[in-house]
Design a protein around this motif. Structure first.
Motif, mmCIF file in Angstrom:
data_model
loop_
_atom_site.group_PDB
_atom_site.id
_atom_site.type_symbol
_atom_site.label_atom_id
_atom_site.label_comp_id
_atom_site.label_asym_id
_atom_site.label_seq_id
_atom_site.Cartn_x
_atom_site.Cartn_y
_atom_site.Cartn_z
ATOM 1 N N TYR A 11 0.812 -1.217 0.000
ATOM 2 C CA TYR A 11 0.000 0.000 0.000
ATOM 3 C C TYR A 11 0.848 1.271 0.000
ATOM 4 C CZ TYR A 11 -3.174 -3.668 1.411
ATOM 5 O OH TYR A 11 -3.880 -4.847 1.459
ATOM 6 N N TYR A 12 0.434 2.231 -0.817
ATOM 7 C CA TYR A 12 1.088 3.541 -0.822
ATOM 8 C C TYR A 12 0.773 4.268 0.487
ATOM 9 C CZ TYR A 12 1.677 3.044 -5.910
ATOM 10 O OH TYR A 12 2.025 2.611 -7.164
ATOM 11 N N PRO A 13 1.786 4.722 1.206
ATOM 12 C CA PRO A 13 1.518 5.430 2.460
ATOM 13 C C PRO A 13 1.377 6.937 2.288
ATOM 14 C CG PRO A 13 3.849 4.962 2.312
ATOM 15 C CD PRO A 13 3.223 4.402 1.057
ATOM 16 N N ASN A 14 0.703 7.354 1.211
ATOM 17 C CA ASN A 14 0.507 8.794 1.016
ATOM 18 C C ASN A 14 -0.646 9.332 1.852
ATOM 19 O OD1 ASN A 14 -1.067 7.177 -0.867
ATOM 20 N ND2 ASN A 14 -1.815 9.104 -1.708
ATOM 21 N N ALA A 15 -1.379 8.452 2.518
ATOM 22 C CA ALA A 15 -2.438 8.831 3.462
ATOM 23 C C ALA A 15 -2.777 7.581 4.258
ATOM 24 C CB ALA A 15 -3.665 9.368 2.732
ATOM 25 N N VAL A 16 -3.515 7.771 5.351
ATOM 26 C CA VAL A 16 -3.880 6.620 6.189
ATOM 27 C C VAL A 16 -4.827 5.701 5.419
ATOM 28 C CG1 VAL A 16 -3.536 7.847 8.355
ATOM 29 C CG2 VAL A 16 -5.772 7.937 7.229
ATOM 30 N N PRO A 17 -4.924 4.434 5.817
ATOM 31 C CA PRO A 17 -5.755 3.489 5.072
ATOM 32 C C PRO A 17 -7.229 3.893 5.033
ATOM 33 C CG PRO A 17 -4.363 2.340 6.658
ATOM 34 C CD PRO A 17 -4.243 3.791 6.952
ATOM 35 N N VAL A 320 -13.379 6.772 3.555
ATOM 36 C CA VAL A 320 -13.966 6.465 4.850
ATOM 37 C C VAL A 320 -12.930 5.730 5.688
ATOM 38 C CG1 VAL A 320 -15.789 5.198 6.033
ATOM 39 C CG2 VAL A 320 -16.272 6.358 3.858
ATOM 40 N N SER A 321 -12.752 6.134 6.945
ATOM 41 C CA SER A 321 -11.770 5.509 7.814
ATOM 42 C C SER A 321 -12.325 4.220 8.416
ATOM 43 C CB SER A 321 -11.364 6.454 8.947
ATOM 44 O OG SER A 321 -10.668 5.755 9.963
ATOM 45 N N PRO A 322 -11.700 3.077 8.146
ATOM 46 C CA PRO A 322 -12.183 1.822 8.744
ATOM 47 C C PRO A 322 -11.995 1.801 10.256
ATOM 48 C CG PRO A 322 -10.097 1.462 7.628
ATOM 49 C CD PRO A 322 -10.522 2.863 7.295
ATOM 50 N N VAL A 323 -10.953 2.477 10.740
ATOM 51 C CA VAL A 323 -10.696 2.485 12.181
ATOM 52 C C VAL A 323 -11.796 3.251 12.907
ATOM 53 C CG1 VAL A 323 -9.073 3.183 13.978
ATOM 54 C CG2 VAL A 323 -8.215 2.236 11.816
ATOM 55 N N ASP A 324 -12.252 4.361 12.326
ATOM 56 C CA ASP A 324 -13.343 5.121 12.936
ATOM 57 C C ASP A 324 -14.619 4.285 12.985
ATOM 58 O OD1 ASP A 324 -11.673 7.266 13.280
ATOM 59 O OD2 ASP A 324 -12.437 8.413 11.567
ATOM 60 N N ILE A 325 -14.894 3.545 11.915
ATOM 61 C CA ILE A 325 -16.091 2.692 11.887
ATOM 62 C C ILE A 325 -15.967 1.578 12.924
ATOM 63 C CG2 ILE A 325 -17.464 1.121 10.468
ATOM 64 C CD1 ILE A 325 -16.490 2.765 8.040
ATOM 65 N N ALA A 326 -14.759 1.016 13.035
ATOM 66 C CA ALA A 326 -14.540 -0.055 14.009
ATOM 67 C C ALA A 326 -14.760 0.446 15.436
ATOM 68 C CB ALA A 326 -13.131 -0.625 13.850
ATOM 69 N N ARG A 327 -14.420 1.699 15.695
ATOM 70 C CA ARG A 327 -14.648 2.253 17.032
ATOM 71 C C ARG A 327 -16.144 2.361 17.324
ATOM 72 N NH1 ARG A 327 -10.574 6.329 15.574
ATOM 73 N NH2 ARG A 327 -8.540 5.669 16.371
ATOM 74 N N LEU A 328 -16.932 2.623 16.298
ATOM 75 C CA LEU A 328 -18.378 2.782 16.491
ATOM 76 C C LEU A 328 -19.089 1.443 16.650
ATOM 77 C CD1 LEU A 328 -19.187 5.569 13.863
ATOM 78 C CD2 LEU A 328 -19.304 5.793 16.350
ATOM 79 N N HIS A 329 -18.760 0.484 15.805
ATOM 80 C CA HIS A 329 -19.521 -0.774 15.724
ATOM 81 C C HIS A 329 -18.726 -2.009 16.106
ATOM 82 C CE1 HIS A 329 -22.945 1.182 13.722
ATOM 83 N NE2 HIS A 329 -22.050 1.888 13.071
ATOM 84 N N GLY A 330 -17.424 -1.849 16.348
ATOM 85 C CA GLY A 330 -16.581 -2.995 16.631
ATOM 86 C C GLY A 330 -15.923 -3.501 15.356
#
Length: 555
Positions: A11-17, A320-330
């Motif tokens: 993955y290109y690290p030009n921004a967070v996943p 869309v940030s997957p980490v933010d979604i994971a914080r909301l719903h697990g």
């Protein structure tokens, strides 16, 4: 037990996943967990592609050196993957010295085999054409849409005129046609194979594999021309799969890596997105052929996760940030949604509303509800211990069959369907088979009405209830095993609440019989049933259940 070497793209690290990147690595993680469950010795590789022009540009925007910026982003990527329950064995970095050594070794192998060729595979020439920094890809006029790259419409396509090194890709055109003719299942889905055959039909062009170091200083110095050129990012990036394999100087797999035996090259499966299929399906096989290395055994191409009908992109914004979604719903709710809702190999749509609906219908109201009500009834009617099965016969009588007997037949059918689907990388079908098992088990409870049967004075009703709850506990045990590639934490929690020993559950394998057992007496249909021998041997009768908090709390 076989060996299975599995990779994501890097993955290109030009921004967070973003969520689209997470979809790929979560799906590949599920494959790795499935193959381990099937008894394979799995090596799962992922990583970051540090050497990209857009990465150097992003570092400059932040006033940082590319190497320091990439170190920071690598930590951010690995933290994100950990938060999503991804368990790779190694995270490769193209800026690492080990990878640089592998790239130099790879070029040396190509040059060694290039000696004496009338038309060398590596040669210097002038490149003039279009380049998209977002894709890090050379484009043709016909590739553009309204003068822009279709994947990065907000970027202006650059027109380059440079003296670069080239790889004679055109020399492999006939061989690639023959390869696809011999190996029709090598590239999946089949539509992607047909797409590559169409490109081969148009004819392959040689590809520039270096950039001037004055213009692009961030990269691996080009072997043999280190002062003037750096290796083109894609030629560099593809070699990461060999770096991860840690093969020896002669091209054989090295036996001296701690904790790993030989045999992890070639890769068994590359998992990539549809926007980079050409690199993996045309350039990479040709590179390996030029270096006299075996080709990977397969490439699987997944689709995009869209929002509002548009592909997510770090370069284009709106991700869309997957980490933010994971914080909301697990994290496991997100893992389930992506692999249940977005068919592996096709595009799919993400919305928070749809995630909430899928969570409620499949996880909270079906799987979680079944576990909770089953354990509640075992606790209420049988003191918390899974009842022993009675001697009642629940076989079919004419055209009808009792709910207890029907549940057992349903379990056998659904677990085979799930297993076949996982083997075919059809996660959506596998998860639907397990969810349908739970859905119909809930219906069996409603139609049998244990609360009424327990009131029967003869005790026969109690026997039926005991057999039903035993059957459902067994179905939940099987469901936990089959959900573990996608929901590893929740599946284990389900097993523990059923009263299973955690270590015993972790050790379960769904393995084919030994070679000597594969004879005419064991037809293919029976092999799936026998693969569950360890699961069936782990009896649920008599287990002291440990009902805990709801597995999937209603939101």
């Amino acid at each position: 037990m076989g060996r299975f070497y599995l990779t994501t793209a890097i993955y290109y690290p030009n921004a967070v996943p973003h969520l689209g990147t997470a979809y790929e690595i979560i799906g590949t993680d599920a494959i790795a967990r499935w193959r381990r469950l099937r008894g394979d010795d799995v090596f799962f590789l992922s990583g970051n592609d540090d050497h990209a022009q857009k990465v150097a540009q992003r570092a400059a925007e932040q006033g940082k050196e590319p190497a320091a910026y990439c170190d920071e982003m690598a930590a951010a990527f690995e933290e994100a993957w950990k938060a999503l329950g991804v368990g790779y064995d190694e995270y490769v970095r193209t800026a690492s010295e080990r990878h640089r050594d592998t790239v130099r070794w790879f070029f040396a192998r190509v040059r060694e085999r290039d000696r004496g060729r009338a038309e060398p595979l590596l040669y210097k020439g002038a490149y003039e054409g279009l380049y998209c920094v977002g894709c890090e890809n050379y484009l043709r006029e016909k590739d553009l849409a309204d003068g822009r790259c279709p994947n990065h419409p907000s970027r202006t396509v650059e027109r380059l005129k440079e003296e670069n090194w080239f790889f004679r890709l055109s020399a492999f055109e006939g061989w690639l046609r023959e390869w696809y003719g011999r190996e029709p299942g090598w590239l999946r889905p089949a539509a992607k194979r047909n797409e590559m055959l169409g490109i081969l039909g148009e004819g392959l062009q040689d590809i520039s594999i270096s950039r001037p170091r004055k213009a692009i200083p961030w990269g691996i110095p080009f072997p043999g021309d280190e002062e003037a050129q750096v290796v083109y990012v894609w030629f560099d990036a593809l070699i990461n799969y060999v770096t991860g394999a840690r093969i020896a100087e002669d091209g054989a797999a090295r036996p001296d890596e701690p904790g790993r035996g030989p045999g992890f090259w070639p890769a068994d499966l590359h998992v990539v997105g549809k926007d980079i299929v050409r690199f993996h399906a045309l350039l990479w096989p040709a590179m390996l052929r030029a270096a006299d290395l075996p080709l990977p055994r397969g490439v699987f191409v997944h689709g995009f996760v869209n929002t509002g009908g548009e592909k997510m992109s770090k370069s284009e914004g709106g991700a869309v940030s997957p980490v933010d979604i994971a914080r909301l719903h697990g994290p496991e709710a997100l893992r389930y949604f992506l692999l249940r809702e977005v068919s592996w190999g096709a595009d799919g749509e993400f919305s928070l509303e749809r995630l909430g609906e899928r969570y409620a219908s499949d996880l909270a109201n079906t799987l979680g509800n079944l576990l909770h009500r089953t354990l509640t009834m075992i606790e209420k009617y049988f003191g918390g211990a899974v009842p022993e099965p009675s001697d009642n016969d629940y076989g079919p009588e004419g055209d009808t069959i009792h709910s207890v007997g029907a549940l057992r037949l349903l379990l056998l059918a659904r677990r085979e369907q799930a297993m076949r689907a996982y083997d075919a990388l059809d996660f959506a079908a596998a998860l639907e088979a397990v969810t349908d098992l739970a859905r119909q088990a809930n219906q069996r409870i409603d139609s049998t009405a244990p609360w009424k049967l327990m009131k029967e004075p003869t005790g026969e009703g109690r026997k039926v209830v005991g057999d039903l709850l035993h059957g459902i506990a067994d179905a939940l045990k099987n469901a936990a095993v089959l959900l573990s590639p996608v929901l590893p934490g929740k599946a284990r929690e389900m097993a523990l609440q059923l009263g299973l020993d955690g270590e015993a559950f972790d050790a379960l394998r769904l393995s084919w019989p030994a070679e000597g057992q594969k004879d005419v007496e064991h037809l293919d249909e029976d092999r799936y049933a026998r693969a569950f021998a360890e699961v069936d041997a782990l009896a649920v009768a008599g287990l002291a259940t440990r009902k805990g908090s709801p597995l999937f709390p209603r939101e």
